[in-house]
Design an enzyme around this catalytic site. Structure first.
Site, PDB file in Angstrom:
ATOM      1  N   ASN A 175       0.736  -1.126   0.128  1.00 58.77           N
ATOM      2  CA  ASN A 175       0.060   0.091  -0.020  1.00 58.77           C
ATOM      3  C   ASN A 175       0.692   1.306  -0.044  1.00 58.77           C
ATOM      4  OD1 ASN A 175       0.461  -1.317   2.762  1.00 58.77           O
ATOM      5  ND2 ASN A 175      -0.367   0.761   3.475  1.00 58.77           N
TER       6      ASN A 175
ATOM      7  N   HIS B  42       0.944  -8.387  -0.452  1.00 61.81           N
ATOM      8  CA  HIS B  42       1.224  -7.800   0.709  1.00 61.81           C
ATOM      9  C   HIS B  42       0.088  -7.919   1.911  1.00 61.81           C
ATOM     10  CE1 HIS B  42       2.879  -4.291   2.656  1.00 61.81           C
ATOM     11  NE2 HIS B  42       1.816  -4.073   2.663  1.00 61.81           N
TER      12      HIS B  42
ATOM     13  N   HIS C 258      -4.518  -3.915  10.464  1.00 62.65           N
ATOM     14  CA  HIS C 258      -5.169  -4.385   9.186  1.00 62.65           C
ATOM     15  C   HIS C 258      -6.250  -5.741   9.247  1.00 62.65           C
ATOM     16  CE1 HIS C 258      -2.469  -1.444   8.130  1.00 62.65           C
ATOM     17  NE2 HIS C 258      -1.345  -1.890   8.259  1.00 62.65           N
TER      18      HIS C 258
HETATM   19 FE   LIG Z   1       1.456  -2.067   4.334  1.00 60.95          FE
END
Ligand SMILES: [Fe+2]
Length: 482
Positions: free
Chosen positions: A234, A319, A329
Site C-alpha cells: 500500500n 502484501h 489491518h
Molecule cells: Fe502495508
C-alpha cells in the site's frame, strides 16, 4: 568405522528432530503467542545525511543499484540503477571473470516527477542468455565513476534443485530496517522474496521522492548482489489527487522493474518466475483481482503453467495477508481470500507469504473454502491441502510494531510475535524445506522459530495422485466456469 557410526547417528537424530518438527507443523492444534517482550526502540528514519545513505564518489556515479530476475526461468538478470546529474550510459559490461568484461548489454533510462520532486535518471538493462549456476561480474558507469558488482545465477529449474530464499517485508529505512537487512545478509539467503512496502517515502510531505533515493542506497548493499523479487504494498500506491498525482504506483513502477512480460502478464504488479525448484507467483493486493479482471485472468492462466514435476514448490507472494490474527489491518485481505483461496487449496500451494502487518505470524494448514454465506462453517478448518500462511511484515519501518493480537489466539494461528525480523526458506529437495524466522532482538540475530515443510505435492502420494488425475488445466477450467 566409528566415524561412520557417528555420522549415521547424527543423521538419525536429525531425522527424528525433523519428524518432530514436521509433526508440529502438520498436526499441532494449539497456537503459540510468544511472550518475548521486545524493548521498544524509536521507529524513526535514519537521517538523510547519515553514512548509511552515502552517495557513491565520482561525478554522476551510479547509485541505488538493484537486480531482479529478468526472465521466467532464471537465465536473465535485470540490472537497474540511478544517475543523478545527467543520463550517462545505460550500458552494462559483464562476464564470468573478474576484470574481464567480455560481454555487454545496452539498457534504457527513464525519469519521472512527483509533485515538486524530479527523479534522477533510472536505468534498466537486461542481461540475458546467462549460464546457470555461474558467478557473473558486472560494471556500470563511466570513467572514474565506474562501479563494479557481482551476482550468482540460480541452478537450472529442476525438481530437486536446492535453493535458499529470504523473505523480507515492510522494510522502510530506520535503524531497525538496517538491522533486518544486515542480519539477512549473514543468513545465506540467495534471493529475497520481498512482500511489499519498500521505502515509506509516502510518509513524508508531498511523498518526498528523495526518500525513495535514500532507500535505494540503503538496500544496495544486498540488492546489487542478489535478486530481490518485488511485490508492491500500500505504501507504493502514492495516489495523491490533491497534489495532481493520480497514477498509482508511479515511483515504484519507474524504479523497480519486474519480468512480467515473461509470464504473459499485462502489468509489472503481478507476474511469476521459476527459480531452482520453486514456482513463485507475485500478486498485487491493491490492483483489481475479482473475477474477469486482468489479474484474475492472468492468475488463472499462470496456475495452469505450474508443473510440480519441474518446480515442486509453489509459493505465492502478496502484501495484505489472507490469514492473520493481529488487530492491525485485520481482514484487509479477506476479499482476495474470497477470490483466490479455492485455487490455492485445489492446486496445493505450499506457502503464501505476505507483509503489511508489522509483526510475525504463521498459520497452520487451514482453509475456509466451504463457507459460502448461506452454508458451511464460518470458520477456517484444518485442511491438509491448504497453504501455510506466513506474515513477515516486520522489516522495521518507521510505523513501529503491531503489538496487539486478537485474544484468545485463534485456532488457525500457529505462532505469532510482535518483533522485527526476517524469514529464511531453504528448499532442500522435492519433499522437504527448512523454514526459520529470525528475530532481530535489538541488534542481535536470534532464531525464534523453525519448522520443516513437507512439500504439498511430493510429500503425499495420495494428494499427488489426485492432482495428476484431475489434470490441472481441467481443474482450473472447472473453477473458471463457476
Ligand atoms: Fe502495508
Amino acid at each position: 568405522m566409528f566415524t561412520i557410526y557417528r555420522i549415521q547417528s547424527s543423521i538419525f537424530h536429525l531425522l527424528v528432530r525433523s519428524l518432530v518438527l514436521t509433526c508440529l507443523v502438520e498436526i499441532a492444534s494449539s497456537g503459540f503467542t510468544s511472550t518475548f517482550i521486545r524493548s521498544q526502540c524509536p521507529s524513526t528514519d535514519i537521517p538523510l545525511d547519515s553514512v548509511e545513505f552515502a552517495i557513491p564518489k565520482g561525478y554522476n556515479a551510479p547509485q541505488q543499484v538493484h537486480i531482479t530476475q529478468g526472465d521466467y526461468d532464471g537465465r536473465a538478470v535485470l540490472v537497474s540503477w540511478v544517475t543523478m546529474v545527467e543520463p550517462g550510459s545505460s550500458e552494462v559490461l559483464y562476464g564470468t571473470l573478474k576484470d574481464n568484461y567480455d560481454l555487454s548489454a545496452q539498457g534504457t533510462f527513464t525519469n519521472y516527477t512527483f509533485y515538486n520532486y524530479s527523479s534522477g535518471y533510472i536505468h534498466h538493462c537486461l542481461l540475458s542468455g546467462l549460464e546457470y549456476n555461474r558467478k557473473y561480474y558486472y560494471k556500470i558507469g563511466k570513467g572514474s565513476s565506474v562501479r563494479e558488482f557481482w551476482f550468482i545465477t540460480p541452478p537450472e529449474v529442476d525438481i530437486d534443485a536446492p535453493y535458499t530464499f529470504g523473505i523480507i517485508g515492510d522494510l522502510g529505512q530506520t535503524y531497525n530496517s538496517l538491522s533486518t537487512l544486515e542480519h539477512y545478509m549473514k543468513s545465506g539467503g540467495q534471493t529475497v522474496l520481498f512482500v511489499g512496502d519498500l521505502s515509506y517515502a509516502d510518509q513524508y510531505q508531498y511523498n518526498d521522492g528523495s526518500r525513495w533515493d535514500s532507500w535505494g542506497r540503503l538496500v544496495e548493499r544486498s540488492t546489487a548482489y542478489q535478486p530481490w523479487i518485488w511485490s508492491a504494498g500500500n505504501h507504493e500506491i502514492e495516489y495523491r489527487p490533491d497534489l495532481g498525482e493520480v497514477f498509482p504506483f508511479k515511483a515504484f513502477l519507474h524504479r523497480y522493474a519486474t519480468p512480467h512480460v515473461a509470464s504473459k502478464s499485462s502489468s509489472p504488479l503481478w507476474y511469476a518466475v521459476r527459480r531452482a525448484s520453486a514456482h513463485i507467483i507475485v500478486l498485487s493486493s491493491y490492483s483489481p483481482f475479482v473475477k474477469y479482471t486482468p489479474q484474475w485472468l492472468w492468475l488463472l492462466e499462470e496456475l495452469k503453467q505450474v508443473d510440480r514435476e519441474k518446480t515442486p514448490w509453489l509459493i505465492v507472494l502478496m502484501h495484505a495477508p489472507l490469514y492473520n490474527s493481529n488487530e492491525a489491518h485485520y481482514m484487509e485481505g479477506e476479499s482476495m481470500r474470497a477470490a483466490f483461496e479455492g485455487w490455492f487449496v485445489r492446486l496445493k500451494v505450499d506457502v503464501v507469504f505476505a507483509g503489511h502487518v508489522h509483526a510475525y505470524e504463521r498459520s497452520y494448514r487451514i482453509s475456509n473454502i466451504n463457507y459460502n454465506i448461506t452454508s458451511g462453517t464460518r470458520y477456517p478448518l484444518p485442511d491438509k491441502s491448504a497453504p501455510v500462511y506466513i506474515t513477515v511484515g516486520d522489516g522495521g519501518n518507521q510505523e513501529g510494531l503491531a503489538s496487539r493480537f486478537l485474544d484468545p489466539q485463534p485456532e488457525y494461528s500457529a505462532f505469532r510475535e510482535a518483533s522485527y525480523g526476517h524469514s529464511i526458506l531453504e528448499l532442500k529437495n522435492r519433499t522437504h524445506a527448512f523454514y526459520h524466522w529470525i528475530r532481530n532482538d535489538d541488534g542481535k540475530s536470534v532464531p525464534a522459530e523453525h519448522v520443516v515443510f513437507r512439500n504439498q505435492y511430493w510429500a503425499s502420494n495420495g494428494r499427488r495422485r489426485r492432482l495428476r488425475k484431475n489434470n490441472l488445466s481441467h481443474l482450473m477450467s472447472q473453477t473458471a466456469s463457476y
